[in-house]
Scaffold this motif. Structure first.
Motif, PDB file in Angstrom:
ATOM      1  N   GLY A  59       0.801  -1.222   0.000  1.00  0.00           N
ATOM      2  CA  GLY A  59       0.000   0.000   0.000  1.00  0.00           C
ATOM      3  C   GLY A  59       0.833   1.271   0.000  1.00  0.00           C
ATOM      4  O   GLY A  59       2.069   1.245   0.074  1.00  0.00           O
ATOM      5  N   GLU A  60       0.150   2.405  -0.064  1.00  0.00           N
ATOM      6  CA  GLU A  60       0.818   3.704  -0.035  1.00  0.00           C
ATOM      7  C   GLU A  60       1.302   4.052   1.369  1.00  0.00           C
ATOM      8  O   GLU A  60       2.283   4.765   1.534  1.00  0.00           O
ATOM      9  N   PHE A  61       0.585   3.553   2.388  1.00  0.00           N
ATOM     10  CA  PHE A  61       0.937   3.810   3.782  1.00  0.00           C
ATOM     11  C   PHE A  61       1.345   2.503   4.454  1.00  0.00           C
ATOM     12  O   PHE A  61       0.871   1.428   4.077  1.00  0.00           O
ATOM     13  N   VAL A  62       2.215   2.617   5.452  1.00  0.00           N
ATOM     14  CA  VAL A  62       2.544   1.466   6.290  1.00  0.00           C
ATOM     15  C   VAL A  62       2.273   1.832   7.739  1.00  0.00           C
ATOM     16  O   VAL A  62       2.520   2.965   8.169  1.00  0.00           O
ATOM     17  N   GLY A  63       1.739   0.878   8.483  1.00  0.00           N
ATOM     18  CA  GLY A  63       1.520   1.066   9.905  1.00  0.00           C
ATOM     19  C   GLY A  63       2.531   0.230  10.674  1.00  0.00           C
ATOM     20  O   GLY A  63       2.637  -0.976  10.451  1.00  0.00           O
ATOM     21  N   LEU A  64       3.282   0.870  11.543  1.00  0.00           N
ATOM     22  CA  LEU A  64       4.280   0.176  12.355  1.00  0.00           C
ATOM     23  C   LEU A  64       3.678  -0.025  13.731  1.00  0.00           C
ATOM     24  O   LEU A  64       3.635   0.902  14.548  1.00  0.00           O
ATOM     25  N   PHE A  65       3.188  -1.230  13.996  1.00  0.00           N
ATOM     26  CA  PHE A  65       2.366  -1.484  15.179  1.00  0.00           C
ATOM     27  C   PHE A  65       3.006  -2.469  16.144  1.00  0.00           C
ATOM     28  O   PHE A  65       3.663  -3.417  15.726  1.00  0.00           O
ATOM     29  N   PHE A  92       2.803  10.108  10.876  1.00  0.00           N
ATOM     30  CA  PHE A  92       1.686  10.425  11.766  1.00  0.00           C
ATOM     31  C   PHE A  92       1.647   9.448  12.945  1.00  0.00           C
ATOM     32  O   PHE A  92       2.146   8.338  12.864  1.00  0.00           O
ATOM     33  N   CYS A  93       1.012   9.883  14.022  1.00  0.00           N
ATOM     34  CA  CYS A  93       0.693   8.990  15.135  1.00  0.00           C
ATOM     35  C   CYS A  93      -0.725   9.267  15.625  1.00  0.00           C
ATOM     36  O   CYS A  93      -1.180  10.419  15.602  1.00  0.00           O
ATOM     37  N   PRO A  94      -1.418   8.237  16.089  1.00  0.00           N
ATOM     38  CA  PRO A  94      -2.700   8.422  16.772  1.00  0.00           C
ATOM     39  C   PRO A  94      -2.415   8.753  18.236  1.00  0.00           C
ATOM     40  O   PRO A  94      -1.261   8.984  18.617  1.00  0.00           O
ATOM     41  N   VAL A  95      -3.440   8.735  19.062  1.00  0.00           N
ATOM     42  CA  VAL A  95      -3.269   9.062  20.478  1.00  0.00           C
ATOM     43  C   VAL A  95      -4.013   8.043  21.339  1.00  0.00           C
ATOM     44  O   VAL A  95      -5.041   7.505  20.918  1.00  0.00           O
ATOM     45  N   ASP A  96      -3.456   7.772  22.510  1.00  0.00           N
ATOM     46  CA  ASP A  96      -4.121   6.936  23.511  1.00  0.00           C
ATOM     47  C   ASP A  96      -4.378   7.820  24.727  1.00  0.00           C
ATOM     48  O   ASP A  96      -3.443   8.165  25.457  1.00  0.00           O
ATOM     49  N   TYR A  97      -5.624   8.183  24.965  1.00  0.00           N
ATOM     50  CA  TYR A  97      -5.938   9.111  26.050  1.00  0.00           C
ATOM     51  C   TYR A  97      -5.860   8.456  27.429  1.00  0.00           C
ATOM     52  O   TYR A  97      -5.989   9.140  28.437  1.00  0.00           O
ATOM     53  N   ASP A  98      -5.626   7.148  27.462  1.00  0.00           N
ATOM     54  CA  ASP A  98      -5.378   6.493  28.744  1.00  0.00           C
ATOM     55  C   ASP A  98      -3.915   6.622  29.166  1.00  0.00           C
ATOM     56  O   ASP A  98      -3.555   6.298  30.287  1.00  0.00           O
ATOM     57  N   SER A  99      -3.090   7.100  28.249  1.00  0.00           N
ATOM     58  CA  SER A  99      -1.671   7.275  28.555  1.00  0.00           C
ATOM     59  C   SER A  99      -1.452   8.562  29.331  1.00  0.00           C
ATOM     60  O   SER A  99      -2.039   9.602  29.019  1.00  0.00           O
ATOM     61  N   LYS A 100      -0.552   8.521  30.307  1.00  0.00           N
ATOM     62  CA  LYS A 100      -0.248   9.721  31.090  1.00  0.00           C
ATOM     63  C   LYS A 100       0.536  10.737  30.274  1.00  0.00           C
ATOM     64  O   LYS A 100       0.637  11.905  30.662  1.00  0.00           O
ATOM     65  N   PHE A 101       1.066  10.312  29.126  1.00  0.00           N
ATOM     66  CA  PHE A 101       1.896  11.212  28.329  1.00  0.00           C
ATOM     67  C   PHE A 101       1.082  12.082  27.376  1.00  0.00           C
ATOM     68  O   PHE A 101       1.548  13.136  26.954  1.00  0.00           O
ATOM     69  N   THR A 102      -0.118  11.645  27.029  1.00  0.00           N
ATOM     70  CA  THR A 102      -0.915  12.419  26.077  1.00  0.00           C
ATOM     71  C   THR A 102      -2.354  12.582  26.558  1.00  0.00           C
ATOM     72  O   THR A 102      -3.297  12.062  25.947  1.00  0.00           O
ATOM     73  N   PRO A 103      -2.588  13.290  27.648  1.00  0.00           N
ATOM     74  CA  PRO A 103      -3.961  13.595  28.063  1.00  0.00           C
ATOM     75  C   PRO A 103      -4.594  14.556  27.058  1.00  0.00           C
ATOM     76  O   PRO A 103      -3.895  15.183  26.255  1.00  0.00           O
ATOM     77  N   ILE A 127       2.926   3.905  14.636  1.00  0.00           N
ATOM     78  CA  ILE A 127       3.349   4.963  13.712  1.00  0.00           C
ATOM     79  C   ILE A 127       2.776   4.662  12.336  1.00  0.00           C
ATOM     80  O   ILE A 127       2.830   3.529  11.859  1.00  0.00           O
ATOM     81  N   ILE A 128       2.222   5.680  11.702  1.00  0.00           N
ATOM     82  CA  ILE A 128       1.737   5.575  10.332  1.00  0.00           C
ATOM     83  C   ILE A 128       2.639   6.427   9.453  1.00  0.00           C
ATOM     84  O   ILE A 128       2.862   7.603   9.735  1.00  0.00           O
TER      85      ILE A 128
END
Length: 259
Positions: A59-65, A92-103, A127-128
């Motif tokens: 694909g055009e994008f890869v997700g590193l999971f 790009f990155c998504p966010v996890d709102y349960d993480s203390k680093f990204t409220p 990472i996308i």
């Protein structure tokens, strides 16, 4: 959760599982038909396994999971929305709102943020990137088998003048903090099973502030590899600061030579 996203949007997903358990097919577990399982001959190495996936993807994008993620509805669609507004952005990155680093307060009501701070803007568990990014930067450095992989990715982007965005409406839950104590202990034992000659350990590691790393051998190994490549902790901070100034003033192309 990936399948649910696919069913509700025009996004087509290709799911590649790079599996370190070489006996996985001997178990009773059956993967869905849309999952392609690749079992490398070599032992687990985070960047090496990700590179296998990058090269195998079409694909055009890869997700590193990581393998412990739950994807919320429309998580990738929200990333594509930001991509449309900023066509030149390739990471790009998504966010996890349960993480203390990204409220949620981290975004201050902004829909997305540019930046390179590890655990804030760059979360290495998800990472996308556009696949063409790696034609410019090269594949991931396989000396980073696990620790400092996020830091390496951050400086790689800055060196090659590539912007990165974390997207507030793209939600992915990372289950790392929810694993059992037993699994955590096994993971710790696995990652610290390494010997490092004392002559290779920087003197500042033996200070009161840093000597805790002496019992986290695999982390210390990553620390040493990272700073041998990019410079001392102080030099890394200087390079990153000046590099961001160059990028903000349209001189980011100089980072390839400066960093």
């Amino acid at each position: 959760m990936i399948k649910a996203e696919k069913d509700n949007t025009n996004v087509e997903f290709e799911v590649l599982l790079i599996e370190s358990n070489k006996q996985i097919h001997d178990s009773a577990f059956q993967f869905p038909d849309y999952v392609k399982v690749i079992i490398p001959k070599e032992n687990f190495n985070f960047h090496a396994f990700l590179n296998i996936g990058i090269k195998a993807s079409t694909g055009e994008f890869v997700g590193l999971f990581n393998n412990d993620l739950i994807f919320k509805k429309n998580w990738f669609t929200e990333i594509l929305n930001v991509k449309k507004k900023h066509p030149k952005v390739e990471s790009f990155c998504p966010v996890d709102y349960d993480s203390k680093f990204t409220p949620k307060s981290f975004f201050k009501e902004a829909p997305y943020l540019f930046g390179y701070k590890v655990r804030r803007h760059i979360v290495g568990w998800c990472i996308i990137a556009e696949k063409k990014l790696f034609k410019k930067t090269g594949l991931l450095d396989e000396r980073f088998s696990f620790f400092y992989a996020d830091d390496e990715y951050s400086l790689m982007l800055q060196k090659y003048n590539k912007k990165h965005v974390v997207v507030a409406a793209s939600e992915v839950s990372h289950l790392e903090s929810k694993v059992s104590k037993e699994l955590t202990q096994k993971k710790s034992a696995f990652f610290d099973d390494v010997e490092i000659p004392e002559k290779d350990i920087p003197r500042y590691i033996f200070t009161e502030q840093n000597r805790w790393m002496l019992v986290r051998k695999k982390l210390l190994e990553g620390h040493i590899i990272f700073h041998k490549k990019w410079g001392s902790p102080k030099m890394v901070a200087i390079k990153s600061k000046i590099g961001r100034i160059f990028m903000a003033n349209g001189l980011g192309f100089l980072n390839k030579y400066f960093m």
